[in-house]
Each structure stands twice: as structure tokens, then as C-alpha cells.
Design an enzyme around this catalytic site. Structure first.
Site, PDB file in Angstrom:
ATOM      1  N   LYS A   1       0.836  -1.210   0.000  1.00  0.00           N
ATOM      2  CA  LYS A   1       0.000   0.000   0.000  1.00  0.00           C
ATOM      3  C   LYS A   1       0.871   1.262   0.000  1.00  0.00           C
ATOM      4  O   LYS A   1       0.704   2.146  -0.825  1.00  0.00           O
ATOM      5  CB  LYS A   1      -0.898   0.010   1.246  1.00  0.00           C
ATOM      6  CG  LYS A   1      -1.589   1.352   1.473  1.00  0.00           C
ATOM      7  CD  LYS A   1      -2.396   1.392   2.751  1.00  0.00           C
ATOM      8  CE  LYS A   1      -1.623   1.704   3.994  1.00  0.00           C
ATOM      9  NZ  LYS A   1      -1.508   3.110   4.382  1.00  0.00           N
ATOM     10  N   ASN A   2       1.797   1.333   0.942  1.00  0.00           N
ATOM     11  CA  ASN A   2       2.539   2.584   1.103  1.00  0.00           C
ATOM     12  C   ASN A   2       3.527   2.839  -0.030  1.00  0.00           C
ATOM     13  O   ASN A   2       4.060   3.939  -0.151  1.00  0.00           O
ATOM     14  CB  ASN A   2       3.223   2.629   2.467  1.00  0.00           C
ATOM     15  CG  ASN A   2       2.203   2.825   3.576  1.00  0.00           C
ATOM     16  OD1 ASN A   2       1.063   3.216   3.317  1.00  0.00           O
ATOM     17  ND2 ASN A   2       2.589   2.536   4.813  1.00  0.00           N
TER      18      ASN A   2
ATOM     19  N   CYS B   1      -4.569   7.956   9.372  1.00  0.00           N
ATOM     20  CA  CYS B   1      -4.922   7.300  10.637  1.00  0.00           C
ATOM     21  C   CYS B   1      -4.714   8.249  11.818  1.00  0.00           C
ATOM     22  O   CYS B   1      -3.744   9.019  11.838  1.00  0.00           O
ATOM     23  CB  CYS B   1      -4.052   6.063  10.840  1.00  0.00           C
ATOM     24  SG  CYS B   1      -4.541   4.692   9.795  1.00  0.00           S
TER      25      CYS B   1
ATOM     26  N   ARG C   1       0.138  14.717  13.697  1.00  0.00           N
ATOM     27  CA  ARG C   1       0.984  14.319  12.565  1.00  0.00           C
ATOM     28  C   ARG C   1       1.302  15.559  11.719  1.00  0.00           C
ATOM     29  O   ARG C   1       0.720  15.772  10.663  1.00  0.00           O
ATOM     30  CB  ARG C   1       0.300  13.229  11.721  1.00  0.00           C
ATOM     31  CG  ARG C   1       0.077  11.935  12.483  1.00  0.00           C
ATOM     32  CD  ARG C   1      -0.611  10.882  11.632  1.00  0.00           C
ATOM     33  NE  ARG C   1       0.285  10.237  10.687  1.00  0.00           N
ATOM     34  CZ  ARG C   1      -0.095   9.273   9.837  1.00  0.00           C
ATOM     35  NH1 ARG C   1      -1.348   8.868   9.816  1.00  0.00           N
ATOM     36  NH2 ARG C   1       0.769   8.726   9.008  1.00  0.00           N
TER      37      ARG C   1
ATOM     38  N   ASP D   1       4.234   0.180  12.178  1.00  0.00           N
ATOM     39  CA  ASP D   1       2.995  -0.376  11.608  1.00  0.00           C
ATOM     40  C   ASP D   1       2.760  -1.823  12.038  1.00  0.00           C
ATOM     41  O   ASP D   1       1.626  -2.311  11.989  1.00  0.00           O
ATOM     42  CB  ASP D   1       3.033  -0.305  10.072  1.00  0.00           C
ATOM     43  CG  ASP D   1       2.994   1.125   9.573  1.00  0.00           C
ATOM     44  OD1 ASP D   1       2.636   2.025  10.346  1.00  0.00           O
ATOM     45  OD2 ASP D   1       3.335   1.341   8.388  1.00  0.00           O
TER      46      ASP D   1
ATOM     47  N   ARG E   1      -8.655   0.003   3.989  1.00  0.00           N
ATOM     48  CA  ARG E   1      -7.683   0.941   3.432  1.00  0.00           C
ATOM     49  C   ARG E   1      -6.362   0.232   3.124  1.00  0.00           C
ATOM     50  O   ARG E   1      -5.592   0.714   2.299  1.00  0.00           O
ATOM     51  CB  ARG E   1      -7.399   2.082   4.420  1.00  0.00           C
ATOM     52  CG  ARG E   1      -8.582   3.007   4.611  1.00  0.00           C
ATOM     53  CD  ARG E   1      -8.218   4.147   5.522  1.00  0.00           C
ATOM     54  NE  ARG E   1      -7.005   4.786   5.046  1.00  0.00           N
ATOM     55  CZ  ARG E   1      -6.151   5.461   5.798  1.00  0.00           C
ATOM     56  NH1 ARG E   1      -6.398   5.615   7.085  1.00  0.00           N
ATOM     57  NH2 ARG E   1      -5.074   5.992   5.293  1.00  0.00           N
TER      58      ARG E   1
HETATM   59  N1  EPU Z   1       6.647  13.988  11.610  1.00  0.00           N
HETATM   60  C1  EPU Z   1       6.807  15.309  11.985  1.00  0.00           C
HETATM   61  N2  EPU Z   1       6.825  16.257  11.010  1.00  0.00           N
HETATM   62  C2  EPU Z   1       6.717  15.955   9.693  1.00  0.00           C
HETATM   63  C3  EPU Z   1       6.560  14.605   9.317  1.00  0.00           C
HETATM   64  C4  EPU Z   1       6.536  13.644  10.293  1.00  0.00           C
HETATM   65  O1  EPU Z   1       6.901  15.621  13.175  1.00  0.00           O
HETATM   66  O2  EPU Z   1       6.748  16.871   8.872  1.00  0.00           O
HETATM   67  C5  EPU Z   1       6.587  12.952  12.655  1.00  0.00           C
HETATM   68  C6  EPU Z   1       5.204  12.280  12.655  1.00  0.00           C
HETATM   69  O3  EPU Z   1       4.265  13.025  13.373  1.00  0.00           O
HETATM   70  C7  EPU Z   1       5.503  10.942  13.281  1.00  0.00           C
HETATM   71  C8  EPU Z   1       6.910  10.638  12.754  1.00  0.00           C
HETATM   72  O4  EPU Z   1       7.461  11.896  12.343  1.00  0.00           O
HETATM   73  O5  EPU Z   1       5.528  11.048  14.660  1.00  0.00           O
HETATM   74  C9  EPU Z   1       6.932   9.659  11.589  1.00  0.00           C
HETATM   75  O6  EPU Z   1       6.201  10.161  10.516  1.00  0.00           O
HETATM   76  P1  EPU Z   1       6.561   9.844   8.998  1.00  0.00           P
HETATM   77  O7  EPU Z   1       6.505  11.121   8.253  1.00  0.00           O
HETATM   78  O8  EPU Z   1       7.786   9.014   8.906  1.00  0.00           O
HETATM   79  O9  EPU Z   1       5.324   8.943   8.578  1.00  0.00           O
HETATM   80  P2  EPU Z   1       4.299   9.162   7.404  1.00  0.00           P
HETATM   81  O10 EPU Z   1       5.026   9.440   6.146  1.00  0.00           O
HETATM   82  O11 EPU Z   1       3.233  10.080   7.833  1.00  0.00           O
HETATM   83  C10 EPU Z   1       4.385   6.645   6.713  1.00  0.00           C
HETATM   84  C11 EPU Z   1       3.370   5.565   6.498  1.00  0.00           C
HETATM   85  C12 EPU Z   1       2.800   5.130   7.824  1.00  0.00           C
HETATM   86  C13 EPU Z   1       3.929   4.672   8.719  1.00  0.00           C
HETATM   87  C14 EPU Z   1       4.991   5.770   8.858  1.00  0.00           C
HETATM   88  C15 EPU Z   1       6.205   5.359   9.665  1.00  0.00           C
HETATM   89  C16 EPU Z   1       2.475   6.092   4.321  1.00  0.00           C
HETATM   90  C17 EPU Z   1       1.316   6.551   3.540  1.00  0.00           C
HETATM   91  N3  EPU Z   1       2.315   6.055   5.640  1.00  0.00           N
HETATM   92  O12 EPU Z   1       3.669   7.729   7.308  1.00  0.00           O
HETATM   93  O13 EPU Z   1       1.932   4.045   7.567  1.00  0.00           O
HETATM   94  O14 EPU Z   1       3.432   4.344   9.991  1.00  0.00           O
HETATM   95  O15 EPU Z   1       5.430   6.162   7.535  1.00  0.00           O
HETATM   96  O16 EPU Z   1       6.795   4.247   9.117  1.00  0.00           O
HETATM   97  O17 EPU Z   1       3.507   5.747   3.777  1.00  0.00           O
HETATM   98  C18 EPU Z   1       0.076   2.627   7.848  1.00  0.00           C
HETATM   99  O18 EPU Z   1       0.328   2.116   6.762  1.00  0.00           O
HETATM  100  O19 EPU Z   1      -0.767   2.142   8.656  1.00  0.00           O
HETATM  101  C19 EPU Z   1       0.768   3.850   8.259  1.00  0.00           C
HETATM  102  C20 EPU Z   1       0.326   4.646   9.207  1.00  0.00           C
END
Ligand code: EPU
Length: 422
Positions: free
Chosen positions: A24-25, A120, A125, A310, A402
Site C-alpha cells: 500500500k505505502n 490514521c 501528525r 505499523d 484501506r
Molecule cells: N513527523 C513530523 N513532522 C513531519 C513529518 C513527520 O513531526 O513533517 C513525525 C510524525 O508526526 C511521526 C513521525 O514523524 O511522529 C513519523 O512520521 P513519517 O513522516 O515518517 O510517517 P508518514 O510518512 O506520515 C508513513 C506511512 C505510515 C507509517 C509511517 C512510519 C504512508 C502513507 N504512511 O507515514 O503508515 O506508519 O510512515 O513508518 O507511507 C500505515 O500504513 O498504517 C501507516 C500509518
């Protein structure tokens, strides 16, 4: 849609083979990337998921053509004419924010409008890392009532960018924005997740010059144009971990075909410590579970290659069936124990103290009516329901849809008893 439920009768030992779907991601990032390509792109191995559908809706709303045939999606962005995305579409998932980098790369000085993304509920975030990195590349991003107006008045230019945290989404956004930028971008402390590697491999196949992906230092040499290609999405490592959890709690034996073993290095030892036997080949994993799982005392979620956040809810569900006390520390998200209260309704003994979860031996697990709090929390309820005596009824399963393709079909084919009610 919200009315659908999953009814799961537990205690069936799972045995057989499951085909792992595309990640998915990864597919969500690859679809966003098609905005910056010329000509047609065909992505194969695309799972049928509501997030994938919503991303295709975004592409269509921008004027791209987007056609699904079985597990292949063909996108052509040559006729893209809109540079803004509706609030309702942005709110469907977190990965919608990747269109910020992609639209900036495509439209440069023409303003693009997006909104803060949904996704989620895992605590706050923010997207500060995305915004500050894109600004370094020359983007000007202003906010107006939740709307983000983005443009690069002088085009995007390569820059040296060091991330304060290896955010997955920010790394992807920077990659999308810099592949067509003038000059070289050097990215440090970036995310190393396999989905980043997949995005870079895909873009390189389209003509990009990205080096060092899969490590914390990525170098991107901007090119003039990128051309669509055919590309197979990488296997879903979290779906793989989920079915490992299902095998583990039922004392079952599953072969997970088309899995990417190399991306499971932090997950496999956790299941081994639980007492599972694991035989990993390059593209398949066999997991054979004991009658009683053992506790694991020191799981800490970390950016890749550490233990994935995850998989944390899934492993928590498995450990709720273990014969002792386990400890999980969640370091990635401030509020990712949304599953715990529901697991407790099924008899799990879980105590949460800030970012630490203590999972003790249960006095008995029994089916219950429970609610999916988010995607992986929902998956964790499926895992524990499979271990429970009697019937569990899961509501709010749109979260599960999802991220899990054909969940009930896959489980029922290996001996599960999972029925969707409408
Ligand atoms: N964060 C910040 N500022 C930012 C971006 C992130 O503080 O500008 C913080 C977030 O709040 C969080 C941490 O950094 O505490 C990690 O966030 P990250 O940006 O790495 O995650 P993401 O890109 O929002 C993706 C996956 C998530 C997965 C995370 C961590 C996708 C669409 N989502 O999210 O997947 O948990 O990386 O590996 O790629 C899922 O599939 O269930 C899911 C939530």
C-alpha cells in the site's frame, strides 16, 4: 460502508499458503509520482484497496487518465490541467500530501493548492519537515485556513537538506520535488524504508538520477524530463507481518508467498523470540507457530531498518496470547496504542504508560464486539479475534479496507472463519 462488520470465529488453526499483495505505502507514492511523468505508466501488482482507489480519484480530478485492469493501473498525466486538490480527497489519507511535491515539480511557478492531509489518527501528525525541505528547494508555501498554496516562482533548485527526523513522507516529497529540479540535491538523515527504495527504483526506471536510496544519504541529480514505464510494486511488508501474527496466535503454519524477506529483518526475530519457527527464502516465508507463544520483553519501534511501528499493534495482539509479560516501546507516533483498549475487551491484559505498553498473560481470551480505531489497530483485532474462544464482531472495518486486500478471502482459504456482514 461504515455499517460493514467482520464476524470472526476464533480458535481455528491456520494452515496453508497466502499470496502477499503489493505494498500500500509504495503504490500510493508511485501513483503520486505519475504526475511528473510524460506518457503512460503501468503499475503492476497494485492491491485493491480504498486508499489506492482514493489516490486514483485524486489523479482523475487533476485531469490524468487512470485505468485499472485487474491488478494493473495505467496512468497518463499528459493532459493534467488542474493544480489543486479538493479538501475531501486530501482528507482520505496521509499520502495525499505527496501530491504537494509532485505538483510543485510539475507546475513550478503556477500555484498549486492542497490541504493538510488526513490519515490514521495516530496523534499529532505535522508536516513541518515536508514544508521546510520543499522551501529549501525553492518552494513558497503559504497557509490560508488549512489550505496550502504552493508554488516555486523561480522553479525548483537542488539543495543540501538534512532532516531533523527521517520522515517517510517528507523523504518521498523531497524526492518527488527534486528529480526534475535544476542541479543536485543532497539529502541526509532521510528515511530508508523499502517503500522509499521502491519509489527511487521506479523513478530511475523513468529516467531519474537518484543514488544512495535505502541509506540515510540520497543524492539526486535533476533531469529535464521523466518518461512513464511499466513497474511492479514491491510486496507489502506490513501485510506479511500481519499474516505472521495470524499464524502465530493460532498455532498455525503458513507459507507467505511473494513476500520480500529482506524487508522483514527486524520482524522475523520478534516472532522467533515468541517461539515461532521461521524459514525464509528470498520470496517466501514459512512460519510455524508453537501451541503457546513466549513473551518478548524489549520491542522498540524505530525507523527502518528497525522494528516498524505499523507492525506494533499486530505484535501486541500476538503477545496478548503469550504466557508471560512483554514490553513494547512506541517511539515513532505519540499515540499509537489505539488498539489496546479494544484488545482488552477481548480479555487481553495490557497496561499503557505513555509510550510503553506492558502486555501480561491473559486470564482468558474470548470473542467480543470491538471497534477498529485505525488501520493497523483494526488488523490487530483480526489477529486477536483469531485466537479467541467464540465470536468477535469488528466494526468500523473501513479502516482495514484501506490497507488489506481480500483479507477475509485470504484468511478463509487457510482455515479461518471470517465473514463480512453488510
Ligand atoms: N513527523 C513530523 N513532522 C513531519 C513529518 C513527520 O513531526 O513533517 C513525525 C510524525 O508526526 C511521526 C513521525 O514523524 O511522529 C513519523 O512520521 P513519517 O513522516 O515518517 O510517517 P508518514 O510518512 O506520515 C508513513 C506511512 C505510515 C507509517 C509511517 C512510519 C504512508 C502513507 N504512511 O507515514 O503508515 O506508519 O510512515 O513508518 O507511507 C500505515 O500504513 O498504517 C501507516 C500509518
Amino acid at each position: 460502508m461504515n455499517m460493514q462488520q467482520l464476524v470472526i470465529n476464533g480458535k481455528n488453526k491456520l494452515q496453508g499458503e497466502i499470496e502477499i499483495s503489493g505494498a500500500k505505502n509504495s503504490v500510493l507514492a508511485l501513483l503520486a509520482a505519475t504526475v511528473i511523468l510524460n506518457g503512460k505508466t503501468t503499475l503492476t501488482g497494485c492491491p485493491e484497496l480504498s486508499d489506492v482507489y482514493s489516490t486514483c480519484q485524486i489523479l482523475t480530478s487533476l485531469g490524468c487518465s487512470c485505468k485499472r485492469k485487474g491488478n494493473s493501473i495505467t496512468v497518463c498525466s499528459d493532459d493534467i490541467h488542474k493544480s489543486d486538490i479538493d479538501h475531501s480527497l486530501m482528507m482520505k489519507m496521509r499520502s495525499s500530501i505527496l501530491f504537494m511535491g509532485a505538483l510543485l515539480a510539475r507546475f513550478k511557478s503556477r500555484p498549486c493548492e492542497v490541504f493538510y492531509p488526513g490519515g490514521c489518527p495516530l496523534g499529532d501528525r505535522p508536516i513541518d519537515i515536508h514544508i521546510s525541505a520543499l522551501s529549501k528547494l525553492g518552494a513558497v508555501i503559504t497557509e490560508n485556513g488549512g489550505k496550502l498554496i504552493c508554488k516555486a516562482p523561480n522553479g525548483l533548485k537542488g539543495a543540501d537538506i538534512s532532516l531533523m527526523f527521517p520522515s517517510v513522507g517528507a523523504t518521498e516529497n523531497i524526492i518527488l520535488a527534486s528529480v526534475l529540479a535544476k542541479g543536485e540535491t543532497n539529502l541526509s538523515n532521510c528515511a530508508c524504508e523499502p517503500e522509499i527504495t521502491d519509489l527511487c527504483r521506479f523513478l530511475n526506471k523513468c529516467g531519474a538520477k537518484i543514488y544512495g536510496y535505502g541509506t540515510p544519504n540520497i543524492r539526486i541529480v535533476g533531469v529535464e524530463k521523466l518518461y512513464g514505464c511499466e513497474y511492479k510494486v514491491c510486496p507489502d511488508r506490513i501485510e506479511t507481518a500481519t499474516y505472521m501474527g495470524c499464524a502465530a496466535v493460532t498455532g498455525g503454519e503458513l507459507i507467505l508467498n511473494s513476500a520480500d524477506t529482506s524487508s522483514m529483518t527486524a520482524v522475523v526475530p520478534v516472532f522467533e523470540q515468541m517461539g515461532c519457527k521461521i524459514y525464509a527464502r528470498e520470496h517466501s516465508i514459512l512460519i510455524a507457530a508453537p501451541g503457546q507463544l513466549k513473551p518478548v520483553k524489549n520491542i522498540r519501534t524505530m525507523p527502518y531498518p528497525g522494528f516498524p511501528t505499523d507492525a506494533q499493534p499486530i505484535v501486541m495482539a500476538a503477545l496478548a496470547t503469550a504466557g508471560g509479560t512483554s514490553v513494547i516501546v512506541e517511539t515513532i507516533f505519540p499515540n499509537r496504542f489505539g488498539q489496546a483498549a479494544e484488545l482488552v475487551k477481548m480479555g487481553a491484559d495490557i497496561r499503557i504508560e505513555n509510550d510503553v505498553a506492558i502486555i501480561s498473560k491473559s486470564g482468558g481470551l474470548y470473542g467480543a464486539s470491538v471497534k477498529c480505531h485505525d488501520l493497523r489497530a483494526g488488523a490487530s483485532l483480526v489477529v486477536l479475534a483469531l485466537a479467541c474462544e467464540g465470536k468477535s464482531i469488528l466494526s468500523d472495518i473501513y479502516h482495514i479496507d484501506r490497507g488489506y486486500e481480500c483479507l477475509e478471502q485470504k484468511l478463509n482459504a487457510v482455515g479461518g472463519d471470517v465473514v463480512r456482514t453488510y
